[in-house]
Write a protein that holds these residues in place. Structure first.
Motif, PDB file in Angstrom:
ATOM      1  N   ASP A 108      73.779  14.044  28.540  1.00 38.44           N
ATOM      2  CA  ASP A 108      74.812  13.015  28.621  1.00 38.44           C
ATOM      3  C   ASP A 108      74.413  11.764  27.842  1.00 38.44           C
ATOM      4  N   ALA A 109      73.117  11.450  27.848  1.00 44.03           N
ATOM      5  CA  ALA A 109      72.661  10.316  27.043  1.00 44.03           C
ATOM      6  C   ALA A 109      72.856  10.609  25.564  1.00 44.03           C
ATOM      7  N   LEU A 110      72.627  11.850  25.174  1.00 46.38           N
ATOM      8  CA  LEU A 110      72.825  12.205  23.769  1.00 46.38           C
ATOM      9  C   LEU A 110      74.295  12.073  23.379  1.00 46.38           C
ATOM     10  N   LEU A 111      75.170  12.622  24.212  1.00 47.76           N
ATOM     11  CA  LEU A 111      76.593  12.582  23.868  1.00 47.76           C
ATOM     12  C   LEU A 111      77.114  11.147  23.885  1.00 47.76           C
ATOM     13  N   TRP A 112      76.568  10.345  24.761  1.00 50.40           N
ATOM     14  CA  TRP A 112      76.946   8.942  24.788  1.00 50.40           C
ATOM     15  C   TRP A 112      76.524   8.261  23.490  1.00 50.40           C
ATOM     16  N   ASP A 113      75.376   8.651  22.976  1.00 49.37           N
ATOM     17  CA  ASP A 113      74.931   8.087  21.705  1.00 49.37           C
ATOM     18  C   ASP A 113      75.835   8.576  20.574  1.00 49.37           C
ATOM     19  N   MET A 114      76.259   9.838  20.638  1.00 52.37           N
ATOM     20  CA  MET A 114      77.183  10.338  19.613  1.00 52.37           C
ATOM     21  C   MET A 114      78.478   9.529  19.649  1.00 52.37           C
ATOM     22  N   ARG A 115      78.946   9.264  20.850  1.00 55.39           N
ATOM     23  CA  ARG A 115      80.189   8.504  20.985  1.00 55.39           C
ATOM     24  C   ARG A 115      80.110   7.173  20.255  1.00 55.39           C
ATOM     25  N   ARG A 116      78.964   6.522  20.373  1.00 52.98           N
ATOM     26  CA  ARG A 116      78.909   5.172  19.803  1.00 52.98           C
ATOM     27  C   ARG A 116      78.439   5.141  18.363  1.00 52.98           C
ATOM     28  N   ARG A 117      78.031   6.285  17.858  1.00 53.57           N
ATOM     29  CA  ARG A 117      77.601   6.326  16.457  1.00 53.57           C
ATOM     30  C   ARG A 117      78.629   7.028  15.585  1.00 53.57           C
ATOM     31  N   VAL A 118      79.872   6.997  16.006  1.00 56.96           N
ATOM     32  CA  VAL A 118      80.947   7.545  15.185  1.00 56.96           C
ATOM     33  C   VAL A 118      81.337   6.508  14.135  1.00 56.96           C
ATOM     34  N   THR A 173      69.160  22.549  18.877  1.00 56.95           N
ATOM     35  CA  THR A 173      69.702  22.392  17.531  1.00 56.95           C
ATOM     36  C   THR A 173      70.510  21.103  17.423  1.00 56.95           C
ATOM     37  N   LEU A 174      71.316  20.836  18.433  1.00 66.04           N
ATOM     38  CA  LEU A 174      72.111  19.607  18.388  1.00 66.04           C
ATOM     39  C   LEU A 174      71.202  18.374  18.348  1.00 66.04           C
ATOM     40  N   ILE A 175      70.196  18.392  19.211  1.00 70.09           N
ATOM     41  CA  ILE A 175      69.251  17.272  19.248  1.00 70.09           C
ATOM     42  C   ILE A 175      68.542  17.128  17.901  1.00 70.09           C
ATOM     43  N   ALA A 176      68.083  18.238  17.367  1.00 75.46           N
ATOM     44  CA  ALA A 176      67.320  18.183  16.119  1.00 75.46           C
ATOM     45  C   ALA A 176      68.181  17.631  14.980  1.00 75.46           C
ATOM     46  N   TRP A 177      69.443  18.050  14.946  1.00 76.32           N
ATOM     47  CA  TRP A 177      70.324  17.495  13.913  1.00 76.32           C
ATOM     48  C   TRP A 177      70.522  15.997  14.144  1.00 76.32           C
ATOM     49  N   TRP A 178      70.813  15.644  15.392  1.00 75.83           N
ATOM     50  CA  TRP A 178      71.135  14.251  15.689  1.00 75.83           C
ATOM     51  C   TRP A 178      69.958  13.323  15.382  1.00 75.83           C
ATOM     52  N   ARG A 179      68.759  13.775  15.737  1.00 74.67           N
ATOM     53  CA  ARG A 179      67.564  12.955  15.524  1.00 74.67           C
ATOM     54  C   ARG A 179      67.141  12.917  14.058  1.00 74.67           C
ATOM     55  N   GLY A 180      67.741  13.755  13.234  1.00 76.07           N
ATOM     56  CA  GLY A 180      67.348  13.777  11.833  1.00 76.07           C
ATOM     57  C   GLY A 180      66.197  14.721  11.556  1.00 76.07           C
TER      58      GLY A 180
ATOM     59  N   TYR B   4      61.291   9.631  30.837  1.00 76.22           N
ATOM     60  CA  TYR B   4      62.683   9.200  30.886  1.00 76.22           C
ATOM     61  C   TYR B   4      63.633  10.364  30.617  1.00 76.22           C
ATOM     62  N   GLY B   5      63.140  11.413  29.985  1.00 75.09           N
ATOM     63  CA  GLY B   5      63.994  12.559  29.720  1.00 75.09           C
ATOM     64  C   GLY B   5      65.103  12.272  28.721  1.00 75.09           C
ATOM     65  N   GLN B   6      64.791  11.480  27.718  1.00 77.86           N
ATOM     66  CA  GLN B   6      65.801  11.196  26.697  1.00 77.86           C
ATOM     67  C   GLN B   6      65.320  11.670  25.333  1.00 77.86           C
ATOM     68  N   PHE B   7      66.276  12.003  24.483  1.00 73.29           N
ATOM     69  CA  PHE B   7      65.927  12.434  23.128  1.00 73.29           C
ATOM     70  C   PHE B   7      65.450  11.255  22.288  1.00 73.29           C
ATOM     71  N   CYS B   8      65.823  10.048  22.693  1.00 71.74           N
ATOM     72  CA  CYS B   8      65.639   8.836  21.899  1.00 71.74           C
ATOM     73  C   CYS B   8      64.163   8.508  21.717  1.00 71.74           C
TER      74      CYS B   8
END
Lengths: 220, 220
Positions: A108-118, A173-180, B4-8
């Motif tokens: 959910d933290a990841l998707l929240w970050d996606m939401r704000r990085r559109v 895979t989603l995390i790896a793409w998102w993190r670069g 923290y369990g976050q990807f960040c």
DNA sequence: CTGTATCCTCAAGGATACTG
DNA sequence: CAGTATCCTTGAGGATACAG
């Protein structure tokens, strides 16, 4: 937490910022979070009690100001914490191992970050719903992003519009793409799948600016 | 502490660095501390058990390397933490209130910092002993700095050489001068006293580079 | 939704004793 | 000096219930 009792400004800054959760709260405010709820969505594992306590401490220290119903706002001192937060993120991106166990990561933290990085500028003019399916999770693994040039929403139920696009991927895979850690092409190759009209499928990766530190050069 | 369990990367860096004491230990190593004892002298309030545990964690994370009898050494990743540590110190210096209760401050950490911020180039060629008397403390308030162009020692008993110079000051004034909150002249005016040959008294303030962040411009 | 008040648990970490 | 092993205390913080 007890003070370190040192004259040193590093120690004194840590007296305030070194408590659990505090820097993550500042991160959320720096990234544009305004309300109690905004911050919680970026840090799903914090308890309400804890978040309230930490926000009070930050207010007392003059880093945050309460703005009544509008929520919270960083003061100038708070905005200047960008240097600290950015140094931490850059260092982590450069030196920490790419992989961490996705089981322990909060999607959910990841998707929240996606939401704000559109990147609103690049969205199609008409409302677009992206259904995101995390294939390695059994239940509660689906989220919807409602993308409009005016605003983006993240929902845990279909927001009512027809689904324009579906993303199917495992968490790694989603995390790896998102993190670069992976390019979009590599992520596709690793199993990230898109379903929908070809034009939207081609456009999709351009809608996102990815994680703030995705482009930091790695040393590990 | 639980992750923290976050990807960040900010959160992941904090999983490692956010535990109590850890950043202060890195600070000591960045400032030239090598051995277990060096680090302890810079952080007098840490327990041996805790320091050993934290050093292990830093070794496991690849930030520190054990060098047998020579003590510990930062890896390249560890040295790169200078950015984080420096951002924290700069922010603290800019924004935190100048005064904190000296009763709660550890003077041994201050004197240890003085020891390592001596400008060896500017010392007199012959060994010089400075007796430092903290006038607002009853007992155990005296320390000696043995200054030699080759090396500086901090002692809690007279090291045997004749005392060349005596400094008498309360803790607030010494701290304020050291941190850069007061100039040397202001500190003299506030009660810092020197006893000894005029040449040494004039030279004294030049022997010290003061606190690493003394020259940071203040915003508060 | 945005908190506050209370209770209760668990583990961080200090103190102490012991070892190479 | 440079740690390790053990015990024990305390308080951080999660869970729950309640309120505006």
């Amino acid at each position: 937490m007890k003070s370190y009792g040192q004259f040193c400004s590093i120690a004194r800054a840590l007296d305030l910022l070194g408590e659990r959760w505090t820097i993550l709260i500042v991160r959320e405010l720096l990234c544009g979070g305004r309300t109690f709820g905004d911050v919680r969505r970026g840090i799903p594992r914090i308890s309400k009690t804890m978040l309230a306590a930490r926000l009070h401490e930050l207010c007392d220290a003059g880093v945050v100001e309460r703005r009544g119903a509008e929520g919270y706002e960083l003061t100038e001192a708070g905005r200047d914490l960008m240097g600290v937060v950015s140094a931490l993120g850059t260092w982590g991106q450069k030196w920490l191992p790419r992989e961490s166990k996705p089981d322990e990561l909060d999607m959910d933290a990841l998707l929240w970050d996606m939401r704000r990085r559109v990147d609103l500028e690049r969205l199609p003019p008409r409302p677009t719903v992206v259904r995101i399916e995390l294939t390695d999770l059994r239940r509660g693994a689906t989220r919807w992003l409602l993308l409009r040039p005016s605003e983006v929403s993240l929902c845990s139920t279909n927001p009512g519009f027809p689904e324009s696009l579906e993303v199917r991927t495992d968490r790694r895979t989603l995390i790896a793409w998102w993190r670069g850690d992976l390019s979009y092409e590599e992520a596709r190759h690793r199993g990230l799948r898109l379903d929908g009209p070809p034009a939207l499928r081609r456009a999709f990766p351009r809608w996102f600016q990815r994680y703030l530190f995705a482009d930091v050069a790695r040393e590990h």
